[in-house]
Design a protein around this motif. Structure first.
Motif: not given
Length: 189
Positions: A12-16, A19-22, A34-38, A44-45
């Motif tokens: 949830h946090a990585l879609t919102r 800034h990108d994390v390493d 479900d629905g946040l990643v396919e 999308n992360l």
């Protein structure tokens, strides 16, 4: 890094995040929402590229970790298993040196439960656990020391050469033929 239901919250946090994390490492995941990643698309992360256009997302799930399967059950809204080949993540072993089809050059004990630390066995983050040692290699950028169970290959597919026997069976034509003949196969469609 995240464990169990923490992997769900992290996704949830990585879609919102702006800034990108390493990198992102999940172990013993109870499933991504479900629905946040396919399947095959973790784009999308907000995670930096690991090379070849694939995000630096890593996952493992121990054979003896039955608890994580409960969170990913058919009734769940978190059925995406990041430790399945084809998930889009780099999958590494946590079952211990010499176990199953393990060809990993990384020595270590196999995970014996869902725990991060297990007083009676081996948890994912116990110092002698193959999972923990591999996580340290990932964090130190030693990708060449890791024999991935599955990794993103290219547009044509996945490198599934070293995955576990039961995953190989699930994707085999023999298994599909058998599954089609089972009495419940029609009910699932």
């Amino acid at each position: 890094m995240a464990h169990s239901y923490g992997t769900n919250m992290s996704i949830h946090a990585l879609t919102r995040t702006a800034h990108d994390v390493d990198s992102f490492i999940s172990f013993g995941s109870s499933g991504y929402p479900d629905g946040l990643v396919e399947d095959d698309d973790l784009g999308n992360l907000h995670v930096k590229d690991a090379g070849g256009g694939h995000p630096a997302v890593y996952a493992t799930d121990g054979f003896w970790d039955w608890t994580s399967n409960i969170g990913r059950g058919w009734w769940s809204q978190n059925s995406f298993n990041p430790a399945d080949p084809g998930s889009g993540a780099y999958i590494f072993d946590s079952d211990g040196t010499g176990q199953y089809l393990d060809a990993s050059p990384i020595d270590g004990e196999g995970v014996t439960s869902h725990s991060r630390h297990d007083g009676d066995g081996t948890g994912y983050l116990d110092l002698d656990a193959q999972a923990f040692i591999t996580v340290m290699e990932v964090l130190n950028g030693q990708h060449d020391r890791i024999d991935w169970i599955a990794e993103p290959a290219d547009e044509d597919g996945w490198d599934l050469e070293h995955h576990h026997p039961w995953r190989k069976l699930e994707r085999s034509s023999t298994w599909r033929n058998l599954e089609e003949r089972l009495p419940w196969s029609e009910e699932r469609e």
